[in-house]
Design an enzyme around this catalytic site. Sequence first.
Site, PDB file in Angstrom:
ATOM      1  N   ASP A  84     -38.609 -11.626  -4.505  1.00  0.00           N
ATOM      2  CA  ASP A  84     -38.263 -11.828  -6.109  1.00  0.00           C
ATOM      3  C   ASP A  84     -38.802 -13.225  -6.975  1.00  0.00           C
ATOM      4  O   ASP A  84     -37.959 -14.012  -5.975  1.00  0.00           O
ATOM      5  CB  ASP A  84     -37.196 -10.811  -6.532  1.00  0.00           C
ATOM      6  CG  ASP A  84     -37.205 -10.835  -8.337  1.00  0.00           C
ATOM      7  OD1 ASP A  84     -38.548 -10.818  -9.215  1.00  0.00           O
ATOM      8  OD2 ASP A  84     -35.971 -10.863  -8.798  1.00  0.00           O
TER       9      ASP A  84
ATOM     10  N   ASP B 195     -41.965 -12.462 -14.403  1.00  0.00           N
ATOM     11  CA  ASP B 195     -41.722 -11.705 -15.696  1.00  0.00           C
ATOM     12  C   ASP B 195     -40.522 -11.570 -15.763  1.00  0.00           C
ATOM     13  O   ASP B 195     -39.598 -12.549 -15.807  1.00  0.00           O
ATOM     14  CB  ASP B 195     -41.385 -10.363 -15.217  1.00  0.00           C
ATOM     15  CG  ASP B 195     -40.689  -9.236 -13.848  1.00  0.00           C
ATOM     16  OD1 ASP B 195     -40.013 -10.416 -13.475  1.00  0.00           O
ATOM     17  OD2 ASP B 195     -39.922  -9.033 -14.023  1.00  0.00           O
TER      18      ASP B 195
ATOM     19  N   ALA C 232     -35.530  -5.650 -15.885  1.00  0.00           N
ATOM     20  CA  ALA C 232     -33.949  -5.681 -16.981  1.00  0.00           C
ATOM     21  C   ALA C 232     -32.947  -3.815 -16.981  1.00  0.00           C
ATOM     22  O   ALA C 232     -32.965  -4.147 -18.162  1.00  0.00           O
ATOM     23  CB  ALA C 232     -34.908  -5.979 -17.962  1.00  0.00           C
TER      24      ALA C 232
ATOM     25  N   CYS D 297     -15.104   9.122   5.458  1.00  0.00           N
ATOM     26  CA  CYS D 297     -16.527   8.718   5.788  1.00  0.00           C
ATOM     27  C   CYS D 297     -16.913   8.874   6.847  1.00  0.00           C
ATOM     28  O   CYS D 297     -16.063   8.538   7.862  1.00  0.00           O
ATOM     29  CB  CYS D 297     -16.955   7.718   5.270  1.00  0.00           C
ATOM     30  SG  CYS D 297     -18.354   7.204   5.530  1.00  0.00           S
TER      31      CYS D 297
ATOM     32  N   CYS E 106     -19.105   7.409   8.756  1.00  0.00           N
ATOM     33  CA  CYS E 106     -19.724   6.330   9.516  1.00  0.00           C
ATOM     34  C   CYS E 106     -19.137   5.589  10.446  1.00  0.00           C
ATOM     35  O   CYS E 106     -18.308   6.075  10.450  1.00  0.00           O
ATOM     36  CB  CYS E 106     -20.136   5.081   7.710  1.00  0.00           C
ATOM     37  SG  CYS E 106     -18.415   3.929   8.152  1.00  0.00           S
TER      38      CYS E 106
ATOM     39  N   CYS F  59     -15.824   3.328   9.157  1.00  0.00           N
ATOM     40  CA  CYS F  59     -14.907   4.449   9.055  1.00  0.00           C
ATOM     41  C   CYS F  59     -14.412   5.209   9.915  1.00  0.00           C
ATOM     42  O   CYS F  59     -12.696   5.648  10.058  1.00  0.00           O
ATOM     43  CB  CYS F  59     -15.100   5.283   8.265  1.00  0.00           C
ATOM     44  SG  CYS F  59     -15.865   4.138   6.543  1.00  0.00           S
TER      45      CYS F  59
HETATM   46  N1  GUN Z   1     -34.081  -7.846 -10.609  1.00  0.00           N
HETATM   47  C1  GUN Z   1     -33.258  -7.360 -11.275  1.00  0.00           C
HETATM   48  N2  GUN Z   1     -34.121  -7.341 -12.705  1.00  0.00           N
HETATM   49  C2  GUN Z   1     -34.771  -7.439 -12.309  1.00  0.00           C
HETATM   50  C3  GUN Z   1     -36.056  -7.655 -13.654  1.00  0.00           C
HETATM   51  O1  GUN Z   1     -36.234  -7.165 -14.039  1.00  0.00           O
HETATM   52  N3  GUN Z   1     -37.427  -8.254 -13.248  1.00  0.00           N
HETATM   53  C4  GUN Z   1     -37.130  -9.218 -11.833  1.00  0.00           C
HETATM   54  N4  GUN Z   1     -38.246  -9.595 -11.530  1.00  0.00           N
HETATM   55  N5  GUN Z   1     -36.470  -8.972 -10.915  1.00  0.00           N
HETATM   56  C5  GUN Z   1     -35.045  -8.397 -10.890  1.00  0.00           C
HETATM   57 ZN    ZN Z   2     -17.638   4.697   6.100  1.00  0.00          ZN
END
Ligand code: GUN
Ligand code: ZN
Length: 485
Positions: free
Chosen positions: A90, A125, A193, A276, A278, A281
């Site tokens: 990201d 973005d 978002a 659970c 796993c 657990c």
């Molecule tokens: N991580 C969570 N939401 C967003 C987003 O809208 N854009 C980017 N680039 N990373 C994110």
């Molecule tokens: Zn578990």
Amino acid sequence: MGISFEVLQKDIAGRIGRLRVGEKTVKTPALLPVVNPHLPIITPREMQEMGVEAIITNAYIFSKSADFRERALSEGLHSVLGFDGVIMTDSGSFQLMVYGEVEITNLQTLGFQKAIGSDIIVPLDIPTTPDADRERAEQELAITLGRIREARAFLGPDAQLAGPVQGALFPELRQYAGSAVQEIGFDFCPIGAVVPLMENYRYKDLVDVVLAAKRGLSPSTCVHLFGAGHPAMFALGVAMGCDIFDSAAYALFAKDGRYLTTYGSLKVEELSELPCPCAVCRNHTADELKRSPDRERLLALHNLYVTLAEIARIRQAITDGTLWELLDTRCRSHPRLLEAYREFLRHTGELERNDNVSKRRFFYQGSESCMRTEVVHYQRTLDRVSLGGRVLVTLTGSSPGGYDDVLFFKPPFGPYPQGLSETFPIGQSEIPYWDDDMVRTGCRGIARLAESHPESAITVLCPAEWTAFVRNELPEIEVLDEHAV
Ligand code: GUN
Ligand code: ZN
């Protein structure tokens, strides 16, 4: 090269697909665990052993970290993290959303992500928050689209680049953003978002935003729901047509002493049992887990196991054609998810056109099932049934004779000719003792049959306990009581 996506199987708008990222492939739906380079509570290598094919990390953190920046640039991201699967990075946009600014430009982050060998690069973005008015949402979307174009031009048509879809809470902007990004040329689009929506349980708004974005995107584009990491909502996300989720939740919840389940999260202090299957657990009691010096890591492992298992369950449900049943079950775990599910059901008219016409089964799970795509689809096919002049729809199963055609009745679908009794959905649906909603929906099928066959005179034969109800639902149609014939 680049990124491409192939849909292999589908159910509702959900799909099983194959995402190709350069030479690597990822089976979808997929969960990308978020990896914090500073203190990975579960290492990427361990994740790979748990079946993880792709992870996501933050290039901005790498670029701002004295030690990691140089190592990532010289060794490459895969070596630093010890992971040879797909690594998405990201850009710093999330920090932009949380802190309001970042010290990096679009071209800088793109250049850095490319230099460290990211498999999926994200431009800078602008994640417009849900409180934005239309003017701000439009302005920020224009900037975002400009940066996406700039990214394409800078890195070239074969670059492994994601095209984020913004537009805040405005469905027309989300749809426009989807089609604009699609036009620039992307096979991998995150919907952005949405974290503030999920944090505030605004799942209904999430449904409106995602369905709007999907309307603008091509059905063959791989869709990532940015920041969606709670397993209770994966089934909803997949049913809407999202293919990729990313989870920091497994680690964030663990840090906060919370134990994830598909029906919500629980405070570990309040657990007297670990419900659970796993490894964590089954190898610890609840008290051992609470008191363990390793508590955070054990919780993170459990949380990740639960999250990955839910993805596996969803894939199996798509293969089986039972995603509606899973979705219905999951969305009953929280009233705000139920609200979102009902919003989703308002769209089954548009979803029906792309859903499979035949499935393995239909289990009636209450009145929401009346709005499922299979019901909408079945009732549309009634228009094509050929009928004579005098037609009986029998709700009792018996017929007094004297009719050109006799149809039977199965709610919530409605009338059916004998010839369809073994085919989907009539033959493969399980319903409980009739309730008002299903009979009302079935009556809508009768009304539709009558409307589409104006040359036929339709009579309905009812069991005594339903006569008044059916007469009320079908005021234009002759309804006979079983005791009156
Ligand atoms: N991580 C969570 N939401 C967003 C987003 O809208 N854009 C980017 N680039 N990373 C994110
Ligand atoms: Zn578990």
